[in-house]
Enzyme design. Structure first.
Site, PDB file in Angstrom:
ATOM      1  N   ARG A 303       0.842  -1.145   0.173  1.00  0.00           N
ATOM      2  CA  ARG A 303       0.070  -0.012  -0.180  1.00  0.00           C
ATOM      3  C   ARG A 303       1.091   0.896   0.003  1.00  0.00           C
ATOM      4  O   ARG A 303       1.715   1.193   0.641  1.00  0.00           O
ATOM      5  CB  ARG A 303      -1.145  -0.211   1.425  1.00  0.00           C
ATOM      6  CG  ARG A 303      -1.575  -1.397   0.365  1.00  0.00           C
ATOM      7  CD  ARG A 303      -2.560  -0.933   2.377  1.00  0.00           C
ATOM      8  NE  ARG A 303      -3.357  -2.140   2.127  1.00  0.00           N
ATOM      9  CZ  ARG A 303      -3.616  -3.445   2.668  1.00  0.00           C
ATOM     10  NH1 ARG A 303      -2.544  -3.250   3.482  1.00  0.00           N
ATOM     11  NH2 ARG A 303      -5.284  -4.045   3.113  1.00  0.00           N
ATOM     12  N   ARG A 339       0.821  -1.770  -5.013  1.00  0.00           N
ATOM     13  CA  ARG A 339      -0.296  -0.956  -5.514  1.00  0.00           C
ATOM     14  C   ARG A 339      -1.007   0.708  -5.718  1.00  0.00           C
ATOM     15  O   ARG A 339      -0.578   1.338  -5.261  1.00  0.00           O
ATOM     16  CB  ARG A 339      -1.536  -1.503  -4.124  1.00  0.00           C
ATOM     17  CG  ARG A 339      -3.191  -0.722  -4.637  1.00  0.00           C
ATOM     18  CD  ARG A 339      -4.300  -1.548  -3.709  1.00  0.00           C
ATOM     19  NE  ARG A 339      -3.923  -0.375  -1.972  1.00  0.00           N
ATOM     20  CZ  ARG A 339      -5.121  -0.903  -1.397  1.00  0.00           C
ATOM     21  NH1 ARG A 339      -5.686  -1.687  -1.096  1.00  0.00           N
ATOM     22  NH2 ARG A 339      -4.873   0.474  -0.876  1.00  0.00           N
ATOM     23  N   GLU A 438     -12.241  -5.556  -6.476  1.00  0.00           N
ATOM     24  CA  GLU A 438     -12.612  -5.285  -5.452  1.00  0.00           C
ATOM     25  C   GLU A 438     -13.917  -5.228  -5.204  1.00  0.00           C
ATOM     26  O   GLU A 438     -14.365  -5.107  -4.374  1.00  0.00           O
ATOM     27  CB  GLU A 438     -11.490  -3.888  -5.042  1.00  0.00           C
ATOM     28  CG  GLU A 438     -10.574  -4.800  -4.805  1.00  0.00           C
ATOM     29  CD  GLU A 438      -9.822  -2.977  -4.057  1.00  0.00           C
ATOM     30  OE1 GLU A 438      -9.710  -2.889  -2.784  1.00  0.00           O
ATOM     31  OE2 GLU A 438      -9.306  -1.863  -4.740  1.00  0.00           O
ATOM     32  N   ASN A 461     -11.482  -7.720   1.215  1.00  0.00           N
ATOM     33  CA  ASN A 461     -12.498  -7.108   2.445  1.00  0.00           C
ATOM     34  C   ASN A 461     -12.826  -5.895   1.245  1.00  0.00           C
ATOM     35  O   ASN A 461     -14.367  -5.821   1.691  1.00  0.00           O
ATOM     36  CB  ASN A 461     -11.101  -5.924   2.634  1.00  0.00           C
ATOM     37  CG  ASN A 461      -9.839  -6.612   3.523  1.00  0.00           C
ATOM     38  OD1 ASN A 461      -9.918  -7.805   4.031  1.00  0.00           O
ATOM     39  ND2 ASN A 461      -9.028  -5.634   3.858  1.00  0.00           N
ATOM     40  N   ASP A 462     -12.733  -5.215   0.915  1.00  0.00           N
ATOM     41  CA  ASP A 462     -13.857  -4.430  -0.234  1.00  0.00           C
ATOM     42  C   ASP A 462     -14.396  -5.048  -1.557  1.00  0.00           C
ATOM     43  O   ASP A 462     -15.994  -4.899  -1.414  1.00  0.00           O
ATOM     44  CB  ASP A 462     -12.983  -3.465  -1.439  1.00  0.00           C
ATOM     45  CG  ASP A 462     -12.721  -1.946   0.059  1.00  0.00           C
ATOM     46  OD1 ASP A 462     -13.285  -1.590   0.465  1.00  0.00           O
ATOM     47  OD2 ASP A 462     -11.934  -1.381  -0.852  1.00  0.00           O
ATOM     48  N   ARG A 472     -17.809  -2.897   7.267  1.00  0.00           N
ATOM     49  CA  ARG A 472     -16.545  -2.891   7.375  1.00  0.00           C
ATOM     50  C   ARG A 472     -15.921  -2.654   8.656  1.00  0.00           C
ATOM     51  O   ARG A 472     -15.941  -3.541   9.457  1.00  0.00           O
ATOM     52  CB  ARG A 472     -15.530  -4.001   6.414  1.00  0.00           C
ATOM     53  CG  ARG A 472     -14.682  -2.941   6.087  1.00  0.00           C
ATOM     54  CD  ARG A 472     -13.976  -3.397   5.590  1.00  0.00           C
ATOM     55  NE  ARG A 472     -12.858  -2.369   5.518  1.00  0.00           N
ATOM     56  CZ  ARG A 472     -11.643  -1.930   4.150  1.00  0.00           C
ATOM     57  NH1 ARG A 472     -11.844  -3.173   3.482  1.00  0.00           N
ATOM     58  NH2 ARG A 472     -10.867  -1.501   4.573  1.00  0.00           N
TER      59      ARG A 472
END
Length: 603
Positions: A303, A339, A438, A461-462, A472
């Site tokens: 990230r 990313r 995602e 997650n997304d 979430r």
């Protein structure tokens, strides 16, 4: 174990705590809404300033204590609180209320802090909502100081044993204020895994459960409880047999911890010889050494938001290139997946503030921002191209929903490579381009996306959040946020099939890959590359080495036919039980997996 005696929440810090329950009522003191004579307004302002100064001194003490007990990163949580309390704009508004409306210092401060708290709680920014606990903790201390109450919490253990503390909202100050021999564990009605107090509890090794909605109503003072911070459960009035069993489980888990460390140098291979590549997810630079120490085979998700958040200016191309090069060199030829900026939602740099959006997480963010502002995106692409000369550096795009987003990025990569060549800057002439799957849109377009990119990685997650329409970070909806939902599992299979047919590398880099049960399902579906949060690498590696691929495949085939989450959970749990002792994995039932587990104080 009957349901009437079990409270269920979110396990945020592992370990078992056994002891008397103590309810800590740490609510706002009752404030008399009265006015003062105009000539006394300045005296009230000075009283406010003295109270704020005293609380700042207390927070400084807590920061020092936290740094000593948990480390400098965790101590930064109190830096944020000290800055919040010292916000001159906020204090100026409180002083204005005192001077213009002749309010007492406590009345004005309460009014303004409740106003800000309500605004934060209603914000679409999940990180801002998480910080309401910090704001509440600050307001409580200032108001208690102003009305003459103690500004620190007080514990009175009924029998001298360490207590299991129950509170409506666990604050960072409460988490570190008491010595370890006073507290066996914490339980809170509010909060999630990414709350600051949860981060501190994990760092201090104190078992903690959050999200116990309505839990305090069922607790009686001095009642013995067993809190399991991994399962997210609290057992009321345990029998002697249940206490002995809990202590046995904790002993076996601690033995497993030592066994996990021994697996770091061993390959992640199933019992029948199928290799699984385990890479690391990195949020911050310091995560790299942790990932490598735990045996990460490269970086599956780097990230990059930390490069841009909390700064007054954008990072330069050289700065980014140096960082990517260092990571590539440390990974010694293994993959490093960078990313691109996932800006938006709750993450925008100081010099780049967009207009307010009603729902920023469904708004202008991620690849949309980068393509709309190539002046931000180009330096990052150029930095990646330069770093690729030092290793297997790749570029991955977040939140893709359109084929054009991949195609336009390829054009930018080509343009940047040409520019670097003309300028005589050493750089690669291209970079493997991937997509972070995602969104349901990306899943439905997977057949076409894989034809236009070099690899894909599923961000569960997304993907889970957007597929199920569940926030979430919402503790009340934690039970609904589960990647074991039939729609999510089928999407995982669809992406895998599309990538396999196109001969593209495919992996999972979301939180799902850090959970042993989900790992079992992913291996059964056919995924062989997982990117894992560094602290979870030893457990996932150990677990992979226990898996029989035939059993995992059979379970995955059955799961794909299921139409309910609980049926999927039952199939996975029964299959996993053939490999390992479920107590060692600290699972009583499979909850939803919480969101980002490695949130740092600066976010």
């Amino acid at each position: 174990m009957t349901d009437e005696r079990v409270l269920r929440g979110i396990g945020v810090s592992p370990g078992i705590a056994i002891g008397p329950a103590q309810i800590l009522e740490w609510d706002l003191p009752e404030i008399q809404q009265r006015r003062v004579a105009p000539e006394l307004a300045e005296a009230e302002v000075q009283r406010l300033r003295r109270a704020v100064g005293d609380v700042q001194a207390l927070l400084e003490d807590l920061r020092v204590r936290t740094e000593r007990r948990a480390g400098p990163e965790e101590a930064k949580i109190f830096d944020a609180q000290i800055m919040m309390l010292g916000d001159e704009e906020f204090l100026g508004e409180v002083e204005r209320l005192i001077r213009e409306n002749q309010l007492t210092a406590e009345h004005a401060f309460e009014f303004k802090s409740l106003e800000v708290r309500m605004r934060w709680r209603q914000s679409s920014n999940s990180m801002l909502r998480q910080r309401t606990a910090d704001l509440s903790g600050i307001a409580l201390r200032v108001l208690r100081k102003l009305v003459g109450h103690p500004v620190g919490e007080v514990l009175h253990s009924p029998d001298g044993r360490p207590a299991v503390i129950f509170t409506r909202q666990l604050t960072p100050g409460l988490t570190v204020q008491f010595e370890r021999e006073q507290v066996a564990g914490f339980a809170s009605e509010e909060g999630t895994r990414i709350a600051h107090a949860a981060i501190l509890a994990r760092s201090l090794g104190i078992p903690c459960v959050m999200g116990l909605v309505g839990g305090i109503e069922r607790i009686q003072e001095a009642r013995t409880v067993i809190l399991d911070g991994a399962r997210g459960t609290v057992l009321l009035d345990p029998t002697a047999v249940e206490i002995a069993a809990a202590r046995d489980v904790e002993s076996r888990r601690q033995a497993l911890e030592q066994e996990l460390e021994a697996t770091v140098g061993q390959p992640a291979v199933t019992v029948d010889g199928t290799a699984v590549t385990l890479r690391g997810n990195l949020d911050l630079p310091e995560d790299l050494e942790s990932a490598l120490h735990h045996g990460a085979e490269g970086v599956g998700l780097l990230r990059t938001e930390f490069l841009i958040l909390g700064r007054t200016e954008l990072p330069t191309e050289d700065e980014q290139a140096r960082f990517f090069q260092r990571v590539a060199q440390r990974c010694q030829g293994r993959a490093v997946v960078v990313r691109s900026y996932d800006l938006g939602g709750d993450k925008f740099p100081v010099p780049f503030r967009p207009a307010r959006e009603a729902n920023p997480f469904l708004g202008w963010r991620a690849i949309r921002v980068c393509l709309d502002h190539p002046e931000i995106f180009r330096p990052q692409i150029r930095a990646v191209l330069r770093a690729r000369r030092d290793g297997d550096v790749r570029l991955m795009l977040p939140l893709v929903t359109e084929i054009e987003e991949v195609e336009r990025t390829r054009e930018l990569v080509s343009q940047c490579a040409d520019q670097l060549r003309r300028e005589g800057v050493p750089a690669a002439q291209g970079v493997p381009l991937g997509v972070n799957i995602e969104t349901p849109a990306a899943v439905l377009l997977a057949d076409e996306i894989v034809e236009r990119c070099d690899f894909v990685s599923v961000g569960t997650n997304d993907l889970t959040q957007y597929t199920l329409a569940v926030d979430r970070g919402n503790a009340r909806l934690a039970g609904r946020f589960t990647p074991f939902h039939p729609s999510v599992v089928r999407m995982l299979k669809r992406v895998l099939d599309a990538a396999t047919d196109a001969g593209r590398e495919h992996s999972v880099c979301g939180e799902m890959a850090s959970d042993p049960f989900a790992t079992f399902l992913l291996i059964g579906l056919g995924y062989r590359i997982l990117s894992v949060a560094p602290p979870a690498l030893p457990m996932v590696r150990w677990f992979v080495r226990q898996v029989d691929l035939n059993v995992a495949r059979a379970a995955a085939d059955e799961v794909l036919q299921a139409s309910r989450s609980r049926d999927i959970i039952a199939v996975v749990q029964e299959a996993v039980a053939q490999h390992v002792d479920l107590d060692l994995l600290a699972v009583d039932r499979l909850p939803g997996l919480p969101g980002e587990a490695t949130l740092k104080a600066q976010f």
